[in-house]
Design a protein around this motif. Structure first.
Motif, PDB file in Angstrom:
ATOM      1  N   ASP A  79       0.867  -1.189   0.000  1.00  0.00           N
ATOM      2  CA  ASP A  79       0.000   0.000   0.000  1.00  0.00           C
ATOM      3  C   ASP A  79       0.897   1.230   0.000  1.00  0.00           C
ATOM      4  OD1 ASP A  79      -1.903   1.957   0.298  1.00  0.00           O
ATOM      5  OD2 ASP A  79      -2.525   1.362   2.318  1.00  0.00           O
ATOM      6  N   GLY A 102      -0.728   4.561   1.135  1.00  0.00           N
ATOM      7  CA  GLY A 102      -1.048   4.495   2.560  1.00  0.00           C
ATOM      8  C   GLY A 102       0.194   4.706   3.411  1.00  0.00           C
ATOM      9  N   TRP A 158       1.162   7.920   5.840  1.00  0.00           N
ATOM     10  CA  TRP A 158       1.587   7.678   7.217  1.00  0.00           C
ATOM     11  C   TRP A 158       2.878   8.427   7.526  1.00  0.00           C
ATOM     12  CZ3 TRP A 158       6.138   5.210   8.701  1.00  0.00           C
ATOM     13  CH2 TRP A 158       6.245   4.875  10.062  1.00  0.00           C
TER      14      TRP A 158
END
Length: 255
Positions: free
Chosen positions: A182, A185, A189
């Motif tokens: 991912d 993602g 983060w």
């Protein structure tokens, strides 16, 4: 003709996307000039907290020089600086963090673009390599930004054998910070962990990190003991310590 380097501000992040998927996002003068201009823009705009550098599509981050053009190594030797070298110099002076989003193949000069960034997140499908010896040249300029990232034995093998590393091998070698299936993602983060911190501390911190890199110990200590005094004089330092004592989130001004 479509733009070969896309520039877009998303919140506090400037995204610079090499937009040549039909050429595996290979480097050409427009790409180098666009990346240079983007880094300049970020450093001139206090509202930009980070720069993400990536490639269009899913196949390649950047495959290096555009060998199909036949002009990749046709330099103007009357000029003391070359475009890629000047971009790497500008990235080195950046006080805004540069983050590589490695979405696919990262090869040759693309390794230089990745390595000039302060952090890198890679797709688990990404591959990394310095295949220049296969076409009779050598990854000379990118050595300046790669040589302190990976162990010398790893660098020697990459340069002399020209064979690629997988994403996991690149992670183990220290080429990238994170590898994930991912990609976006993980990138979000990482950006989240960066953007909630003091802008002033990060800006002055990058300045300090980059300046001490080549200093001997005593020179580094003399420089950093003066820098910590300047850190402490910022509004962000006062606010950060006050917020800690008051057990609340700091309200950064970036000053």
């Amino acid at each position: 003709m479509h733009e070969e380097l896309l520039s877009e501000v998303r919140g506090e992040v400037l995204w610079l996307t090499i937009n040549r998927p039909e050429r595996r996002n290979a480097i050409n003068p427009a790409v180098l000039d666009g990346l240079h201009a983007g880094i300049e823009r970020a450093n001139d705009d206090d509202g930009i907290r980070a720069v993400v550098i990536t490639g269009a599509g899913e196949q390649a981050f950047c495959a290096g020089a555009d060998l199909q053009s036949g002009k990749s190594f046709a330099f103007d030797y009357a000029q003391p600086g070359q475009r890629l070298a000047d971009l790497l110099r500008r990235a080195r002076r950046s006080n805004v963090p540069l983050v590589a989003r490695v979405n696919g193949a990262c090869m040759a000069g693309g390794m230089g673009l990745m390595a000039m960034c302060d952090m890198a997140v890679a797709s688990d499908r990404a591959v990394f390599g310095l295949p220049e010896v296969k076409v009779g040249v050598f990854p000379a300029q990118v050595l300046s930004v790669l040589q302190h990232l990976v162990p010398r034995r790893v660098l020697n093998e990459l340069c002399l054998c020209g064979e690629p590393l997988s994403a996991q091998e690149a992670l183990a070698a220290g080429l990238v910070n994170h590898v994930s299936a991912d990609l976006d993602g993980k990138l979000d983060w990482l950006l989240g962990r960066l953007l909630d911190k003091s802008p002033a501390a990060i800006r002055r911190g990058l300045y300090t990190l980059k300046h001490i890199d080549a200093m001997p110990f005593e020179q580094s200590m003399a420089f950093t003991e003066s820098q910590i005094g300047l850190f402490a004089m910022t509004e962000d330092a006062r606010e950060g310590q006050l917020a800690f004592r008051e057990k609340r989130k700091p309200n950064w001004t970036g000053k």
